[in-house]
Design an enzyme around this catalytic site. Structure first.
Site, PDB file in Angstrom:
ATOM      1  N   ARG A  77      24.853   0.424  27.272  1.00  0.00           N
ATOM      2  CA  ARG A  77      23.657   1.252  27.497  1.00  0.00           C
ATOM      3  C   ARG A  77      23.456   1.474  28.987  1.00  0.00           C
ATOM      4  NH1 ARG A  77      18.869  -1.604  24.429  1.00  0.00           N
ATOM      5  NH2 ARG A  77      17.624   0.032  25.435  1.00  0.00           N
ATOM      6  N   ASN A 113      10.457   1.969  29.096  1.00  0.00           N
ATOM      7  CA  ASN A 113      11.892   2.209  29.237  1.00  0.00           C
ATOM      8  C   ASN A 113      12.551   1.172  30.143  1.00  0.00           C
ATOM      9  OD1 ASN A 113      11.290   4.375  27.657  1.00  0.00           O
ATOM     10  ND2 ASN A 113      11.420   5.882  29.310  1.00  0.00           N
ATOM     11  N   HIS A 130       8.900  -3.621  29.512  1.00  0.00           N
ATOM     12  CA  HIS A 130       9.937  -4.262  28.693  1.00  0.00           C
ATOM     13  C   HIS A 130      11.188  -4.600  29.503  1.00  0.00           C
ATOM     14  CE1 HIS A 130       7.822  -2.206  25.068  1.00  0.00           C
ATOM     15  NE2 HIS A 130       7.187  -3.268  25.488  1.00  0.00           N
ATOM     16  N   CYS A 138      19.765 -15.923  33.680  1.00  0.00           N
ATOM     17  CA  CYS A 138      20.421 -16.906  32.800  1.00  0.00           C
ATOM     18  C   CYS A 138      19.544 -17.144  31.580  1.00  0.00           C
ATOM     19  CB  CYS A 138      20.625 -18.217  33.539  1.00  0.00           C
ATOM     20  SG  CYS A 138      21.230 -19.533  32.467  1.00  0.00           S
ATOM     21  N   CYS A 170      23.617 -23.200  36.395  1.00  0.00           N
ATOM     22  CA  CYS A 170      23.502 -24.334  35.454  1.00  0.00           C
ATOM     23  C   CYS A 170      24.790 -24.439  34.660  1.00  0.00           C
ATOM     24  CB  CYS A 170      22.294 -24.132  34.540  1.00  0.00           C
ATOM     25  SG  CYS A 170      22.507 -22.882  33.266  1.00  0.00           S
ATOM     26  N   THR A 209       6.496   8.502  23.535  1.00  0.00           N
ATOM     27  CA  THR A 209       6.525   7.211  22.845  1.00  0.00           C
ATOM     28  C   THR A 209       5.980   7.365  21.426  1.00  0.00           C
ATOM     29  OG1 THR A 209       5.851   4.892  22.876  1.00  0.00           O
ATOM     30  CG2 THR A 209       4.277   6.484  23.783  1.00  0.00           C
ATOM     31  N   SER A 210       6.584   6.642  20.491  1.00  0.00           N
ATOM     32  CA  SER A 210       6.152   6.710  19.086  1.00  0.00           C
ATOM     33  C   SER A 210       4.884   5.888  18.872  1.00  0.00           C
ATOM     34  CB  SER A 210       7.277   6.177  18.194  1.00  0.00           C
ATOM     35  OG  SER A 210       7.655   4.869  18.629  1.00  0.00           O
ATOM     36  N   PRO A 235       7.029  15.905  20.877  1.00  0.00           N
ATOM     37  CA  PRO A 235       7.292  16.958  19.886  1.00  0.00           C
ATOM     38  C   PRO A 235       6.735  16.600  18.509  1.00  0.00           C
ATOM     39  CG  PRO A 235       9.352  16.179  20.896  1.00  0.00           C
ATOM     40  CD  PRO A 235       8.262  15.286  21.368  1.00  0.00           C
TER      41      PRO A 235
HETATM   42  C1  BV8 Z   1       5.487  -9.720  21.284  1.00  0.00           C
HETATM   43  C2  BV8 Z   1      13.372  -3.736  25.528  1.00  0.00           C
HETATM   44  C3  BV8 Z   1       4.497 -11.700  20.854  1.00  0.00           C
HETATM   45  C4  BV8 Z   1      14.673  -4.112  24.913  1.00  0.00           C
HETATM   46  C5  BV8 Z   1      11.748  -3.313  23.750  1.00  0.00           C
HETATM   47  C6  BV8 Z   1       3.395  -6.169  13.424  1.00  0.00           C
HETATM   48  C7  BV8 Z   1       2.330  -5.499  13.931  1.00  0.00           C
HETATM   49  C8  BV8 Z   1       2.184  -5.399  15.303  1.00  0.00           C
HETATM   50  C9  BV8 Z   1       3.106  -5.967  16.183  1.00  0.00           C
HETATM   51  C10 BV8 Z   1       4.155  -6.642  15.655  1.00  0.00           C
HETATM   52  C11 BV8 Z   1       4.305  -6.731  14.311  1.00  0.00           C
HETATM   53  N1  BV8 Z   1       5.429  -7.442  14.084  1.00  0.00           N
HETATM   54  C12 BV8 Z   1       5.997  -7.762  15.283  1.00  0.00           C
HETATM   55  C13 BV8 Z   1       5.214  -7.285  16.215  1.00  0.00           C
HETATM   56  C14 BV8 Z   1       5.409  -7.396  17.593  1.00  0.00           C
HETATM   57  C15 BV8 Z   1       6.520  -6.459  18.128  1.00  0.00           C
HETATM   58  C16 BV8 Z   1       6.302  -5.042  17.667  1.00  0.00           C
HETATM   59  O1  BV8 Z   1       5.482  -4.328  18.169  1.00  0.00           O
HETATM   60  N2  BV8 Z   1       7.146  -4.631  16.652  1.00  0.00           N
HETATM   61  C17 BV8 Z   1       7.026  -3.246  16.131  1.00  0.00           C
HETATM   62  C18 BV8 Z   1       8.419  -2.741  15.774  1.00  0.00           C
HETATM   63  C19 BV8 Z   1       6.084  -3.260  14.959  1.00  0.00           C
HETATM   64  N3  BV8 Z   1       6.340  -6.555  19.545  1.00  0.00           N
HETATM   65  C20 BV8 Z   1       7.010  -7.546  20.180  1.00  0.00           C
HETATM   66  O2  BV8 Z   1       7.808  -8.285  19.659  1.00  0.00           O
HETATM   67  C21 BV8 Z   1       6.674  -7.689  21.653  1.00  0.00           C
HETATM   68  N4  BV8 Z   1       6.456  -9.059  21.944  1.00  0.00           N
HETATM   69  O3  BV8 Z   1       4.730  -9.197  20.495  1.00  0.00           O
HETATM   70  O4  BV8 Z   1       5.448 -11.016  21.621  1.00  0.00           O
HETATM   71  C22 BV8 Z   1       4.396 -13.005  21.335  1.00  0.00           C
HETATM   72  C23 BV8 Z   1       3.129 -13.496  21.369  1.00  0.00           C
HETATM   73  C24 BV8 Z   1       2.992 -14.784  21.742  1.00  0.00           C
HETATM   74  C25 BV8 Z   1       4.123 -15.540  22.090  1.00  0.00           C
HETATM   75  C26 BV8 Z   1       5.378 -14.985  22.064  1.00  0.00           C
HETATM   76  C27 BV8 Z   1       5.527 -13.690  21.700  1.00  0.00           C
HETATM   77  C28 BV8 Z   1       7.860  -7.220  22.529  1.00  0.00           C
HETATM   78  C29 BV8 Z   1       8.102  -5.769  22.323  1.00  0.00           C
HETATM   79  C30 BV8 Z   1       9.171  -5.277  23.314  1.00  0.00           C
HETATM   80  C31 BV8 Z   1      10.537  -5.200  22.679  1.00  0.00           C
HETATM   81  N5  BV8 Z   1      11.500  -4.613  23.614  1.00  0.00           N
HETATM   82  N6  BV8 Z   1      12.637  -2.823  24.651  1.00  0.00           N
HETATM   83  C32 BV8 Z   1      15.616  -2.942  24.745  1.00  0.00           C
HETATM   84  O5  BV8 Z   1      15.285  -1.820  25.181  1.00  0.00           O
HETATM   85  O6  BV8 Z   1      16.694  -3.189  24.198  1.00  0.00           O
HETATM   86  S1  BV8 Z   1      10.849  -2.214  22.759  1.00  0.00           S
HETATM   87  C33 BV8 Z   1      11.742  -0.720  22.855  1.00  0.00           C
HETATM   88  O7  BV8 Z   1      11.408  -0.040  21.678  1.00  0.00           O
HETATM   89  C34 BV8 Z   1      11.351   0.206  23.962  1.00  0.00           C
HETATM   90  O8  BV8 Z   1      11.113  -0.461  25.170  1.00  0.00           O
HETATM   91  C35 BV8 Z   1      10.082   0.856  23.410  1.00  0.00           C
HETATM   92  O9  BV8 Z   1       8.976   0.081  23.664  1.00  0.00           O
HETATM   93  C36 BV8 Z   1      10.341   0.825  21.933  1.00  0.00           C
HETATM   94  C37 BV8 Z   1      10.765   2.166  21.462  1.00  0.00           C
HETATM   95  O10 BV8 Z   1       9.612   2.916  21.408  1.00  0.00           O
HETATM   96  P1  BV8 Z   1       9.553   4.338  22.161  1.00  0.00           P
HETATM   97  O11 BV8 Z   1       9.881   4.179  23.572  1.00  0.00           O
HETATM   98  O12 BV8 Z   1       8.277   4.918  21.774  1.00  0.00           O
HETATM   99  O13 BV8 Z   1      10.782   5.136  21.534  1.00  0.00           O
HETATM  100  P2  BV8 Z   1      11.000   5.589  20.032  1.00  0.00           P
HETATM  101  O14 BV8 Z   1      12.461   5.776  19.870  1.00  0.00           O
HETATM  102  O15 BV8 Z   1      10.259   4.709  19.094  1.00  0.00           O
HETATM  103  O16 BV8 Z   1      10.278   7.022  19.951  1.00  0.00           O
HETATM  104  C38 BV8 Z   1      10.688   8.040  20.810  1.00  0.00           C
HETATM  105  C39 BV8 Z   1       9.519   9.013  20.852  1.00  0.00           C
HETATM  106  O17 BV8 Z   1       9.857  10.056  21.761  1.00  0.00           O
HETATM  107  C40 BV8 Z   1       9.230   9.671  19.500  1.00  0.00           C
HETATM  108  O18 BV8 Z   1       7.839   9.727  19.298  1.00  0.00           O
HETATM  109  C41 BV8 Z   1       9.809  11.083  19.670  1.00  0.00           C
HETATM  110  O19 BV8 Z   1       9.094  12.040  18.931  1.00  0.00           O
HETATM  111  C42 BV8 Z   1       9.609  11.299  21.170  1.00  0.00           C
HETATM  112  N7  BV8 Z   1      10.519  12.263  21.794  1.00  0.00           N
HETATM  113  C43 BV8 Z   1      11.800  12.546  21.452  1.00  0.00           C
HETATM  114  N8  BV8 Z   1      12.301  13.490  22.320  1.00  0.00           N
HETATM  115  C44 BV8 Z   1      11.322  13.767  23.218  1.00  0.00           C
HETATM  116  C45 BV8 Z   1      10.182  12.981  22.892  1.00  0.00           C
HETATM  117  N9  BV8 Z   1       9.034  13.033  23.593  1.00  0.00           N
HETATM  118  C46 BV8 Z   1       8.986  13.896  24.654  1.00  0.00           C
HETATM  119  N10 BV8 Z   1      10.045  14.669  25.040  1.00  0.00           N
HETATM  120  C47 BV8 Z   1      11.211  14.635  24.351  1.00  0.00           C
HETATM  121  N11 BV8 Z   1      12.227  15.416  24.736  1.00  0.00           N
HETATM  122 ZN    ZN Z   2      21.538 -20.969  34.165  1.00  0.00          ZN
END
Ligand code: BV8
Ligand code: ZN
EC number: 2.3.1.286
Length: 270
Positions: A77, A113, A130, A138, A170, A209-210, A235
């Site tokens: 990526r 992002n 994120h 590490c 480490c 963002t979704s 969109p």
């Molecule tokens: C945490 C880094 C807790 C890694 C990412 C149930 C309910 C609520 C929450 C949760 C739940 N179950 C679990 C959770 C928590 C979970 C969560 O929210 N899950 C979701 C799936 C329900 N969240 C977590 O785990 C977070 N941590 O809660 O910790 C905790 C508490 C105490 C102690 C310990 C822990 C951590 C979340 C972060 C995860 N990491 N990324 C990597 O990138 O590999 S998230 C990753 O996905 C991105 O960073 C981003 O945030 C997400 C993707 O979303 P979008 O960016 O919106 O992209 P997506 O593809 O979804 O949509 C694209 C959009 O663009 C669409 O709307 C489309 O129409 C639009 N689009 C397309 N083309 C265009 C456009 N818009 C404009 N112009 C265009 N041309």
């Molecule tokens: Zn280490």
């Protein structure tokens, strides 16, 4: 909430909001990088990862189970990000930021992002909620580590996975990308700075963002509860559309240039 399509001329009240704003927060997601050729999180994986969703791969468990598969996904990526360029959407936000700071105002970019396209377009980013693909640490001792650019061309998916390098600080640790995986806490400084900026803003713009992933998707609600105008650029409808004042249906690389030029924000030089 008023929904507007990109083909329509931007209504005067939206133009006025953008023209008169002086303290702006932009929350961006994968969609703003889509026109640069970066797959959004919703898009299916290919090659080594076609059997997995992004949500499955972006977890500590996936890394524990198969560190090479996850490590290679992130290096690939990053190589894709290195191979593409920021688009008009990124450039417009950088121009708007420069324009507002010249007017003793400010624009804060808060992004989900893990790419560096906002920065490469010349914008200052208040927080990567994120994490960043180009940063590594590490998995055991947490020591940050510098790495050369990945050896992939960003387009051909690597045929075989590579193991993550060992940690030099480490004995048994291996490196991982410095991103936030599902189930992991967000970096408090970035999240708190984003929340503070939204509380102080006079306009919040949510781009590409979704609105599903928490807690990032709750940030605009801090604006809602303070009556701060909220504009969505996407969109498609999202998990946040219902709380928006305006939802402009279109691609950010097309909507932002039109919106900013209608509001008299110079974007030409970029
Ligand atoms: C945490 C880094 C807790 C890694 C990412 C149930 C309910 C609520 C929450 C949760 C739940 N179950 C679990 C959770 C928590 C979970 C969560 O929210 N899950 C979701 C799936 C329900 N969240 C977590 O785990 C977070 N941590 O809660 O910790 C905790 C508490 C105490 C102690 C310990 C822990 C951590 C979340 C972060 C995860 N990491 N990324 C990597 O990138 O590999 S998230 C990753 O996905 C991105 O960073 C981003 O945030 C997400 C993707 O979303 P979008 O960016 O919106 O992209 P997506 O593809 O979804 O949509 C694209 C959009 O663009 C669409 O709307 C489309 O129409 C639009 N689009 C397309 N083309 C265009 C456009 N818009 C404009 N112009 C265009 N041309
Ligand atoms: Zn280490």
């Amino acid at each position: 909430m008023r929904e507007l399509s990109v083909t329509e001329s931007v209504p005067e009240d939206v133009v006025a909001l953008v023209r008169d704003a002086r303290r702006v927060v932009v929350l961006s997601g994968a969609g703003i990088s889509a026109e640069s050729g970066v797959p959004t999180f919703r898009e299916v994986q290919r090659g080594l990862w076609e059997r997995f969703s992004a949500e499955e791969l972006a977890t500590p468990d996936a890394f524990d189970n198969d560190p090479a598969l996850v490590w290679t996904w992130y290096r690939w990526r990053q190589s894709l990000i290195d191979a593409v360029e920021p688009n008009a959407g990124h450039r417009c936000l950088a121009a708007w930021q420069e324009h507002l700071s010249a007017q003793h105002g400010w624009l804060a970019v808060v992004t989900q992002n893990v790419d560096d396209l906002h920065e490469r377009a010349g914008a200052e980013v208040l927080g990567h909620l994120h994490g960043s693909l180009a940063a590594h640490r590490c998995a055991d001792c947490g020591e940050p580590a510098e790495l050369p650019a990945p050896r992939y061309d960003g387009f051909t998916a690597p045929p075989t996975p590579e193991d993550p390098p060992g940690c030099e600080s480490c004995p048994d640790g291996v490196l991982r990308p410095d991103v936030v995986w599902f189930g992991e806490m967000l970096p408090a400084p970035a999240f708190d700075a984003a929340a503070a900026a939204i509380r102080a803003a006079d306009l919040v713009v949510v781009v590409g963002t979704s609105g599903i992933v928490q807690p990032a998707a709750s940030l605009p609600l801090l604006g809602l509860e303070r009556g701060i105008p909220l504009i969505e650029i996407n969109p498609e409808e999202t998990g946040l559309t219902e709380v928006m004042d305006f939802a402009i249906r279109g691609r950010s690389g097309e909507v932002l240039p039109r919106l900013l030029s209608a509001a008299g924000v110079p974007t030409g030089r970029r």
